[in-house]
Design a protein around this motif. Structure first.
Motif, PDB file in Angstrom:
ATOM      1  N   ALA A  76       2.541  -3.589   7.419  1.00 21.90           N
ATOM      2  CA  ALA A  76       1.157  -3.224   7.092  1.00 21.90           C
ATOM      3  C   ALA A  76       0.178  -4.127   7.840  1.00 21.90           C
ATOM      4  O   ALA A  76      -0.827  -3.661   8.388  1.00 21.90           O
ATOM      5  CB  ALA A  76       0.924  -3.305   5.590  1.00 21.90           C
ATOM      6  N   TYR A 111      -4.149   0.181   8.640  1.00 29.20           N
ATOM      7  CA  TYR A 111      -4.088  -0.472   7.331  1.00 29.20           C
ATOM      8  C   TYR A 111      -5.080  -1.634   7.272  1.00 29.20           C
ATOM      9  O   TYR A 111      -5.857  -1.756   6.307  1.00 29.20           O
ATOM     10  CB  TYR A 111      -2.669  -0.993   7.021  1.00 29.20           C
ATOM     11  CG  TYR A 111      -2.706  -1.887   5.799  1.00 29.20           C
ATOM     12  CD1 TYR A 111      -2.895  -1.347   4.534  1.00 29.20           C
ATOM     13  CD2 TYR A 111      -2.645  -3.280   5.922  1.00 29.20           C
ATOM     14  CE1 TYR A 111      -3.009  -2.161   3.416  1.00 29.20           C
ATOM     15  CE2 TYR A 111      -2.759  -4.098   4.814  1.00 29.20           C
ATOM     16  CZ  TYR A 111      -2.936  -3.536   3.556  1.00 29.20           C
ATOM     17  OH  TYR A 111      -3.070  -4.343   2.459  1.00 29.20           O
ATOM     18  N   PRO A 139      -3.113   1.362   1.381  1.00 29.88           N
ATOM     19  CA  PRO A 139      -1.666   1.122   1.518  1.00 29.88           C
ATOM     20  C   PRO A 139      -0.880   2.318   2.043  1.00 29.88           C
ATOM     21  O   PRO A 139       0.241   2.155   2.526  1.00 29.88           O
ATOM     22  CB  PRO A 139      -1.232   0.759   0.090  1.00 29.88           C
ATOM     23  CG  PRO A 139      -2.310   1.262  -0.797  1.00 29.88           C
ATOM     24  CD  PRO A 139      -3.574   1.236   0.002  1.00 29.88           C
ATOM     25  N   ARG A 140      -1.473   3.523   1.961  1.00 23.85           N
ATOM     26  CA  ARG A 140      -0.745   4.692   2.484  1.00 23.85           C
ATOM     27  C   ARG A 140      -0.541   4.580   3.987  1.00 23.85           C
ATOM     28  O   ARG A 140       0.342   5.216   4.549  1.00 23.85           O
ATOM     29  CB  ARG A 140      -1.506   5.984   2.194  1.00 23.85           C
ATOM     30  CG  ARG A 140      -1.580   6.336   0.706  1.00 23.85           C
ATOM     31  CD  ARG A 140      -2.248   7.689   0.514  1.00 23.85           C
ATOM     32  NE  ARG A 140      -3.436   7.808   1.327  1.00 23.85           N
ATOM     33  CZ  ARG A 140      -3.663   8.820   2.184  1.00 23.85           C
ATOM     34  NH1 ARG A 140      -2.806   9.793   2.308  1.00 23.85           N
ATOM     35  NH2 ARG A 140      -4.782   8.845   2.888  1.00 23.85           N
ATOM     36  N   THR A 185       0.526   2.047   5.519  1.00 27.39           N
ATOM     37  CA  THR A 185       1.620   1.117   5.826  1.00 27.39           C
ATOM     38  C   THR A 185       2.661   1.827   6.687  1.00 27.39           C
ATOM     39  O   THR A 185       3.156   2.894   6.311  1.00 27.39           O
ATOM     40  CB  THR A 185       2.276   0.645   4.507  1.00 27.39           C
ATOM     41  OG1 THR A 185       1.278   0.034   3.704  1.00 27.39           O
ATOM     42  CG2 THR A 185       3.398  -0.343   4.786  1.00 27.39           C
ATOM     43  N   ALA A 238       5.767   1.469   7.163  1.00 31.25           N
ATOM     44  CA  ALA A 238       7.045   1.790   6.495  1.00 31.25           C
ATOM     45  C   ALA A 238       6.931   3.060   5.656  1.00 31.25           C
ATOM     46  O   ALA A 238       7.906   3.790   5.479  1.00 31.25           O
ATOM     47  CB  ALA A 238       7.487   0.619   5.615  1.00 31.25           C
ATOM     48  N   TYR A 239       5.731   3.326   5.145  1.00 29.82           N
ATOM     49  CA  TYR A 239       5.513   4.521   4.331  1.00 29.82           C
ATOM     50  C   TYR A 239       5.670   5.774   5.189  1.00 29.82           C
ATOM     51  O   TYR A 239       6.021   6.841   4.690  1.00 29.82           O
ATOM     52  CB  TYR A 239       4.115   4.447   3.721  1.00 29.82           C
ATOM     53  CG  TYR A 239       3.867   5.355   2.540  1.00 29.82           C
ATOM     54  CD1 TYR A 239       4.740   5.386   1.461  1.00 29.82           C
ATOM     55  CD2 TYR A 239       2.732   6.157   2.477  1.00 29.82           C
ATOM     56  CE1 TYR A 239       4.501   6.210   0.372  1.00 29.82           C
ATOM     57  CE2 TYR A 239       2.488   6.981   1.390  1.00 29.82           C
ATOM     58  CZ  TYR A 239       3.380   7.008   0.339  1.00 29.82           C
ATOM     59  OH  TYR A 239       3.143   7.823  -0.738  1.00 29.82           O
ATOM     60  N   PRO A 242      -0.280  -3.741  -3.483  1.00 31.27           N
ATOM     61  CA  PRO A 242      -0.386  -2.282  -3.306  1.00 31.27           C
ATOM     62  C   PRO A 242       0.509  -1.742  -2.192  1.00 31.27           C
ATOM     63  O   PRO A 242       1.069  -0.649  -2.316  1.00 31.27           O
ATOM     64  CB  PRO A 242      -1.865  -2.078  -2.960  1.00 31.27           C
ATOM     65  CG  PRO A 242      -2.558  -3.278  -3.487  1.00 31.27           C
ATOM     66  CD  PRO A 242      -1.584  -4.411  -3.393  1.00 31.27           C
ATOM     67  N   VAL A 243       0.644  -2.503  -1.111  1.00 27.04           N
ATOM     68  CA  VAL A 243       1.487  -2.043   0.002  1.00 27.04           C
ATOM     69  C   VAL A 243       2.943  -1.964  -0.444  1.00 27.04           C
ATOM     70  O   VAL A 243       3.612  -0.932  -0.279  1.00 27.04           O
ATOM     71  CB  VAL A 243       1.359  -2.990   1.218  1.00 27.04           C
ATOM     72  CG1 VAL A 243       2.496  -2.766   2.197  1.00 27.04           C
ATOM     73  CG2 VAL A 243       0.017  -2.786   1.902  1.00 27.04           C
ATOM     74  N   ILE A 283       3.649   0.856  -3.088  1.00 29.43           N
ATOM     75  CA  ILE A 283       3.671   2.255  -2.649  1.00 29.43           C
ATOM     76  C   ILE A 283       4.931   2.567  -1.841  1.00 29.43           C
ATOM     77  O   ILE A 283       5.427   3.689  -1.858  1.00 29.43           O
ATOM     78  CB  ILE A 283       2.391   2.610  -1.850  1.00 29.43           C
ATOM     79  CG1 ILE A 283       2.203   4.129  -1.790  1.00 29.43           C
ATOM     80  CG2 ILE A 283       2.423   2.053  -0.448  1.00 29.43           C
ATOM     81  CD1 ILE A 283       0.867   4.558  -1.193  1.00 29.43           C
ATOM     82  N   ILE A 284       5.466   1.555  -1.150  1.00 28.26           N
ATOM     83  CA  ILE A 284       6.661   1.847  -0.335  1.00 28.26           C
ATOM     84  C   ILE A 284       7.966   1.617  -1.101  1.00 28.26           C
ATOM     85  O   ILE A 284       9.042   1.884  -0.579  1.00 28.26           O
ATOM     86  CB  ILE A 284       6.681   1.022   0.990  1.00 28.26           C
ATOM     87  CG1 ILE A 284       6.658  -0.478   0.716  1.00 28.26           C
ATOM     88  CG2 ILE A 284       5.528   1.426   1.895  1.00 28.26           C
ATOM     89  CD1 ILE A 284       6.771  -1.321   1.973  1.00 28.26           C
TER      90      ILE A 284
END
Lengths: 424, 219
Positions: free
Chosen positions: A36, A42, A48-49, A51, A53-54, B137-138, B141-142
């Motif tokens: 992130a 980010y 955080p969406r 990020t 990795a997401y 938060p990061v 969420i993951i």
């Protein structure tokens, strides 16, 4: 979301791509979240969406559904339409494929590679931003994402020749070097085309443009439409073979370099019958050979590394070599080189209209970087970066100067340009 | 058969078998895939792929330049609990004896009190990792269910080991049996979740090292 989304096509494509070489990447994330901090979207937004990795989730889910040893227990849910709806923005609008996350990942996961592949699955399902896909279709149908057909090319080149009083060979029968162009340059930054011509002529290079294959950008590659990506490589290859060029030069465009230099042979299915050089590599080669005579510039400048040329392209040193001894007041940003922050518009994001606000936010990082150097102008070697930065500059009414490395060099030629060399 | 007999007998053997079979399954299912050969011309001077892969595996084990505060916490905390777990497993006298009974090899140990201290620090570090995962938060969420399972099955052997070593709460034999059962759970789960990163780390780092070094990218 429209009901004609083909979820099975997406799942199948994910699996096929994972089996190519991405399965380990899709399964290895330890969810540490360090990526992130490496992502401009980010960092600029705090959402955080974004990020990186997401962004692995859709592929990881598709792979897990098919490959996980315990999937038969019903513990690995299917990829859903909602998943695709939610992740379209994350995979297209908010990833420039800059690969900064790849550098920080302790597992060494190439997240940018996964995002690029995931776009293919989304396109297979019938998804993807319409404007980006339209750019790819234009490239296939008209020759360029901006609709530069061969006849428009000839008109623009004639105009640039007159305007800049420079020789620009188009469709020479034989030439050692085939120069390609980005239609962004042709339509918006014609000075850049003139600058390349002046430099190549100055160095006595035997070169030409070709109406068979002139478009360097590859929006098929960016949009995840690999059939179009292949067509673009085939055109350049046909042009290079027709003129007998041993070298194809990519203009100031980052992804065009990555698409041809590092993916071209894989798209074509055979090694490229020519070497591929970015214009900075070409000019560095000429400088090493003593064929570039320049007057130094005292302007205070900093250099923005296009991600696909530096971090993911391996040509970080070439721009510095060109600036060395030429730009006497050159100031590096921090971080720079392979760790440089992206402009915010790479990876096709520049072509996605709805992503404009995100790009502007990301550019705040860049403005801050430049201001800390105290340099008056930030130059780059990518017209896509330049377009992104010009638009963001306008949005923020930023006072910093923006420019092109090639244009800066061409403006400081020590001798008048020579005529282009004849084919030998 | 007592609980302890069962734990260090058939249960542990079964867990080891699942571990070995599961790891072999997952690794072979990845490594036996037809790897698409890169047809691009490597940059002049690019190292051979195997060298580049090995270099990246080693290089990423070293602390990298931090990209921010979150990275700094993760880097430091991850070193703490990974090193802590390694010391507990490989430098605690009873563990060395157990490994000797299995494989016939042994080495010197650290004093027990040092290991207890390391275990306490490791528990604290794992607790911090969980708090971070929930509160950031990061990371929140993951994170998926698997991330919490992995955390739980890693913490459990350390906690039960501490309990057994300190003879707290119950009889030593019972505590030891529970400790061994928790290790069996850890081993049996490892191939199926993110704990598999203990093996995948070599695959992914190596792949990226080879891939980017071919381009001449300096990582």
């Amino acid at each position: 979301m429209s009901s004609d989304v083909d979820i099975n096509a997406a799942a199948g494509k994910f699996l096929k791509l994972a089996e190519g070489h991405l399965a380990a990447y899709a399964e290895a994330c330890v969810k540490c979240g360090q990526c992130a901090d490496a992502c401009h979207f980010y960092v600029a937004s705090g959402d955080p969406r974004y990020t990186p990795a997401y962004k692995l989730f859709p592929m990881a889910k598709a792979v897990r559904r098919q490959k996980w040893p315990l999937a038969w227990l019903g513990l690995a849910p299917r990829l859903t339409r909602d998943d695709l709806a939610q992740w379209e923005e994350l995979l297209f609008d908010s990833c420039t494929l800059c690969g900064r996350c790849t550098i920080v990942c302790p597992m060494g996961i190439d997240i940018a590679g996964i995002v690029s592949a995931s776009r293919q699955a989304f396109v297979a399902a019938g998804l993807g931003p319409k404007d980006l896909l339209q750019a790819a279709d234009n490239a296939r149908d008209k020759g360029s994402p901006l609709g530069v057909t061969p006849s428009v090319l000839a008109e623009r080149i004639d105009w640039i020749k007159d305007e800049h009083e420079v020789e620009i060979p188009l469709d020479k029968a034989k030439a050692g070097i085939l120069l390609t162009l980005s239609s962004v340059e042709l339509m918006k930054y014609p000075d850049s085309v003139a600058a390349m011509a002046k430099l190549l002529n100055h160095a006595g290079v035997d070169w030409t443009l070709s109406s068979k294959g002139y478009e360097a950008t590859n929006f098929g590659y960016l949009a995840g439409e690999m059939d179009i990506a292949k067509v673009m490589v085939e055109r350049i290859t046909a042009a290079a073979e027709a003129v007998g060029a041993a070298t194809v030069v990519i203009p100031e465009c980052g992804h065009a370099y990555g698409a041809l230099r590092w993916s071209g042979a894989n798209l074509l299915g055979r090694p490229l019958p020519y070497e591929v050089l970015h214009i900075t590599e070409m000019l560095a080669r000429l400088k090493r050979a003593g064929r570039l005579k320049l007057r130094p510039t005292e302007a205070s400048i900093t250099y923005h590394d296009p991600c696909q040329i530096s971090r993911r392209g391996g040509a970080t040193a070439e721009a510095r070599f060109l600036l060395d001894g030429f730009a006497t007041d050159f100031r590096e940003m921090s971080p720079t080189g392979n760790y440089n922050w992206c402009c915010g518009g790479g990876g096709g994001v520049q072509a996605i209209g709805r992503a404009a606000e995100l790009r502007y936010q990301a550019f705040k990082i860049k403005m801050d970087q430049v201001e800390k150097t105290g340099a008056k102008t930030m130059i780059s070697a990518c017209s896509n970066c330049r377009l992104t930065m010009d638009e963001s500059k306008e949005h923020w009414k930023w006072q910093g100067g923006l420019g092109s490395l090639v244009e800066l060099i061409a403006d400081h030629l020590a001798e008048p340009e020579a005529k282009p060399a004849q084919a030998r | 058969m007592t609980l302890l007999d069962a734990a260090r007998g058939p249960v542990l053997q079964l867990a080891l078998a699942i571990f070995a079979f599961g790891v072999a399954w997952r690794l072979s299912s990845l490594l036996l895939l037809p790897f698409a050969r890169d047809k691009s011309l490597p940059r002049t001077g690019a190292p051979p792929a195997a060298f580049a892969a090995l270099r990246e595996i080693l290089r990423r084990s070293w602390p990298q330049k931090s990209f921010g505060r979150a990275s700094l916490f993760m880097t430091v905390n991850s070193y703490v609990f990974h090193l802590g777990l390694a010391l507990i497993v490989f430098a605690f006298a009873p563990h060395i004896l157990f490994i000797k009974s299995l494989f016939g090899v042994s080495w010197g140990n650290l004093p027990n009190n040092v290991i207890y201290a390391v275990a306490v620090v490791t528990v604290a570090s794992l607790a911090a990792a969980l708090i971070r995962r929930i509160s950031n938060p990061v990371q929140r969420i993951i994170s998926t269910f698997d991330d919490y399972v992995a955390w739980f099955v890693t913490l459990l052997p350390v906690l039960t080991g501490l309990a057994a070593a300190s003879h707290l709460i119950a009889r030593y034999e019972t505590l030891l049996a529970i400790h061994i059962l928790s290790v069996a759970l850890f081993l049996a789960w490892l191939p199926f979740g993110k704990l598999m990163h203990a093996f995948l780390v070599f695959v992914t780092r190596g792949m990226t090292g080879a891939y980017l070094s071919r381009r001449g990218a300096q990582l």
